[in-house]
Design a protein around this motif. Structure first.
Motif, mmCIF file in Angstrom:
data_model
loop_
_atom_site.group_PDB
_atom_site.id
_atom_site.type_symbol
_atom_site.label_atom_id
_atom_site.label_comp_id
_atom_site.label_asym_id
_atom_site.label_seq_id
_atom_site.Cartn_x
_atom_site.Cartn_y
_atom_site.Cartn_z
ATOM 1 N N MET A 1 0.777 -1.196 0.000
ATOM 2 C CA MET A 1 0.000 0.000 0.000
ATOM 3 C C MET A 1 0.829 1.275 0.000
ATOM 4 O O MET A 1 0.463 2.222 -0.639
ATOM 5 C CB MET A 1 -0.821 -0.006 1.273
ATOM 6 N N GLU A 2 1.815 1.230 0.757
ATOM 7 C CA GLU A 2 2.674 2.387 0.827
ATOM 8 C C GLU A 2 3.302 2.665 -0.533
ATOM 9 O O GLU A 2 3.460 3.826 -0.912
ATOM 10 C CB GLU A 2 3.763 2.137 1.870
ATOM 11 N N ASP A 3 3.644 1.633 -1.241
ATOM 12 C CA ASP A 3 4.208 1.814 -2.578
ATOM 13 C C ASP A 3 3.217 2.518 -3.493
ATOM 14 O O ASP A 3 3.596 3.340 -4.317
ATOM 15 C CB ASP A 3 4.585 0.460 -3.178
ATOM 16 N N LYS A 4 1.963 2.137 -3.301
ATOM 17 C CA LYS A 4 0.928 2.727 -4.130
ATOM 18 C C LYS A 4 0.806 4.220 -3.828
ATOM 19 O O LYS A 4 0.673 5.049 -4.723
ATOM 20 C CB LYS A 4 -0.381 2.010 -3.869
ATOM 21 N N ASN A 5 0.861 4.582 -2.566
ATOM 22 C CA ASN A 5 0.768 5.986 -2.170
ATOM 23 C C ASN A 5 1.988 6.776 -2.650
ATOM 24 O O ASN A 5 1.861 7.912 -3.095
ATOM 25 C CB ASN A 5 0.648 6.103 -0.642
ATOM 26 N N VAL A 6 3.117 6.164 -2.549
ATOM 27 C CA VAL A 6 4.332 6.815 -3.016
ATOM 28 C C VAL A 6 4.238 7.025 -4.528
ATOM 29 O O VAL A 6 4.584 8.087 -5.041
ATOM 30 C CB VAL A 6 5.575 5.969 -2.641
ATOM 31 N N TYR A 7 3.749 6.026 -5.201
ATOM 32 C CA TYR A 7 3.598 6.125 -6.649
ATOM 33 C C TYR A 7 2.624 7.247 -7.014
ATOM 34 O O TYR A 7 2.894 8.058 -7.888
ATOM 35 C CB TYR A 7 3.136 4.783 -7.224
ATOM 36 N N LYS A 8 1.490 7.314 -6.337
ATOM 37 C CA LYS A 8 0.501 8.362 -6.598
ATOM 38 C C LYS A 8 1.087 9.735 -6.288
ATOM 39 O O LYS A 8 0.874 10.702 -7.024
ATOM 40 C CB LYS A 8 -0.763 8.121 -5.777
ATOM 41 N N LEU A 9 1.802 9.799 -5.198
ATOM 42 C CA LEU A 9 2.431 11.064 -4.820
ATOM 43 C C LEU A 9 3.443 11.486 -5.893
ATOM 44 O O LEU A 9 3.499 12.654 -6.284
ATOM 45 C CB LEU A 9 3.104 10.928 -3.459
ATOM 46 N N MET A 10 4.204 10.552 -6.361
ATOM 47 C CA MET A 10 5.191 10.865 -7.408
ATOM 48 C C MET A 10 4.503 11.258 -8.707
ATOM 49 O O MET A 10 4.956 12.161 -9.399
ATOM 50 C CB MET A 10 6.119 9.670 -7.613
ATOM 51 N N GLU A 11 3.406 10.570 -9.019
ATOM 52 C CA GLU A 11 2.656 10.929 -10.216
ATOM 53 C C GLU A 11 2.116 12.350 -10.102
ATOM 54 O O GLU A 11 2.165 13.131 -11.041
ATOM 55 C CB GLU A 11 1.487 9.954 -10.431
ATOM 56 N N LYS A 12 1.590 12.648 -8.927
ATOM 57 C CA LYS A 12 1.053 13.985 -8.682
ATOM 58 C C LYS A 12 2.161 15.026 -8.796
ATOM 59 O O LYS A 12 1.990 16.076 -9.431
ATOM 60 C CB LYS A 12 0.413 14.035 -7.297
ATOM 61 N N MET A 13 3.293 14.740 -8.188
ATOM 62 C CA MET A 13 4.428 15.666 -8.259
ATOM 63 C C MET A 13 4.898 15.824 -9.706
ATOM 64 O O MET A 13 5.178 16.937 -10.158
ATOM 65 C CB MET A 13 5.581 15.162 -7.379
ATOM 66 N N TYR A 14 4.943 14.721 -10.423
ATOM 67 C CA TYR A 14 5.348 14.770 -11.827
ATOM 68 C C TYR A 14 4.370 15.631 -12.626
ATOM 69 O O TYR A 14 4.777 16.467 -13.439
ATOM 70 C CB TYR A 14 5.433 13.356 -12.409
ATOM 71 N N SER A 15 3.075 15.419 -12.371
ATOM 72 C CA SER A 15 2.052 16.187 -13.070
ATOM 73 C C SER A 15 2.193 17.674 -12.759
ATOM 74 O O SER A 15 2.120 18.524 -13.648
ATOM 75 C CB SER A 15 0.674 15.667 -12.667
ATOM 76 N N GLU A 16 2.403 18.009 -11.488
ATOM 77 C CA GLU A 16 2.571 19.409 -11.100
ATOM 78 C C GLU A 16 3.830 20.007 -11.734
ATOM 79 O O GLU A 16 3.804 21.129 -12.229
ATOM 80 C CB GLU A 16 2.639 19.524 -9.576
ATOM 81 N N PHE A 17 4.903 19.246 -11.704
ATOM 82 C CA PHE A 17 6.135 19.732 -12.339
ATOM 83 C C PHE A 17 5.942 19.926 -13.836
ATOM 84 O O PHE A 17 6.408 20.911 -14.401
ATOM 85 C CB PHE A 17 7.309 18.786 -12.068
ATOM 86 N N SER A 18 5.251 18.978 -14.444
ATOM 87 C CA SER A 18 4.994 19.098 -15.880
ATOM 88 C C SER A 18 4.183 20.340 -16.180
ATOM 89 O O SER A 18 4.476 21.087 -17.137
ATOM 90 C CB SER A 18 4.248 17.872 -16.407
ATOM 91 N N ASN A 19 3.142 20.563 -15.382
ATOM 92 C CA ASN A 19 2.320 21.765 -15.574
ATOM 93 C C ASN A 19 3.143 23.037 -15.381
ATOM 94 O O ASN A 19 3.031 23.987 -16.153
ATOM 95 C CB ASN A 19 1.134 21.764 -14.607
ATOM 96 N N ARG A 20 3.960 23.036 -14.370
ATOM 97 C CA ARG A 20 4.796 24.213 -14.121
ATOM 98 C C ARG A 20 5.792 24.420 -15.263
ATOM 99 O O ARG A 20 6.008 25.555 -15.708
ATOM 100 C CB ARG A 20 5.542 24.063 -12.793
ATOM 101 N N PHE A 21 6.381 23.347 -15.736
ATOM 102 C CA PHE A 21 7.320 23.468 -16.862
ATOM 103 C C PHE A 21 6.600 23.938 -18.124
ATOM 104 O O PHE A 21 7.141 24.726 -18.905
ATOM 105 C CB PHE A 21 8.063 22.158 -17.114
ATOM 106 N N GLU A 22 5.369 23.472 -18.320
ATOM 107 C CA GLU A 22 4.591 23.945 -19.469
ATOM 108 C C GLU A 22 4.335 25.441 -19.345
ATOM 109 O O GLU A 22 4.441 26.184 -20.333
ATOM 110 C CB GLU A 22 3.275 23.171 -19.570
ATOM 111 N N ASN A 23 3.985 25.872 -18.144
ATOM 112 C CA ASN A 23 3.767 27.307 -17.927
ATOM 113 C C ASN A 23 5.049 28.101 -18.166
ATOM 114 O O ASN A 23 5.034 29.173 -18.758
ATOM 115 C CB ASN A 23 3.241 27.560 -16.509
#
Length: 114
Positions: free
Chosen positions: A1-23
């Motif tokens: 479970m923890e792996d899943k949360n870490v993965y989601k957190l990383m996905e979220k961080m990646y998405s936020e970074f991607s959005n920021r880089f796009e901006n």
């Protein structure tokens, strides 16, 4: 479970970074467009300066030509003034001779008529 949360957190961080880089990319694109516009303005200013320089050179040439013509006019006026002075002097001499001859003619008429 923890792996899943870490993965989601990383996905979220990646998405936020991607959005920021796009901006950031969009901002850089806007900055690039602004610089392109500034470059175009500078090109137009350069063209204007080139036209001004050409106009200035033409005016300098025209001024030289006007000066040359004005010097010719001065010379002609000086020559005409000298000619006028000489003509007046010669006319005065001729009038003096004519007056003397008139006096002589009058005297001769008096002598002949007596």
């Amino acid at each position: 479970m923890e792996d899943k949360n870490v993965y989601k957190l990383m996905e979220k961080m990646y998405s936020e970074f991607s959005n920021r880089f796009e901006n950031i990319d969009k901002r850089f694109e806007n900055i690039d467009k602004r610089f392109e516009n500034i470059d175009k303005r500078f090109e137009n200013i350069d063209k204007r300066f080139e036209r001004l320089e050409l106009g200035q050179k033409e005016m300098q040439e025209d001024i030289k030509e006007i000066k040359r013509k004005l010097n010719n006019v001065y010379e002609q006026v000086a020559n005409l003034t000298e000619f006028k002075t000489q003509t007046h002097e010669k006319t005065a001499k001729l009038m003096s001779k004519v007056n003397k001859h008139e006096v002589d003619i009058q005297l001769l008429k008096k002598i002949v008529c007596k």
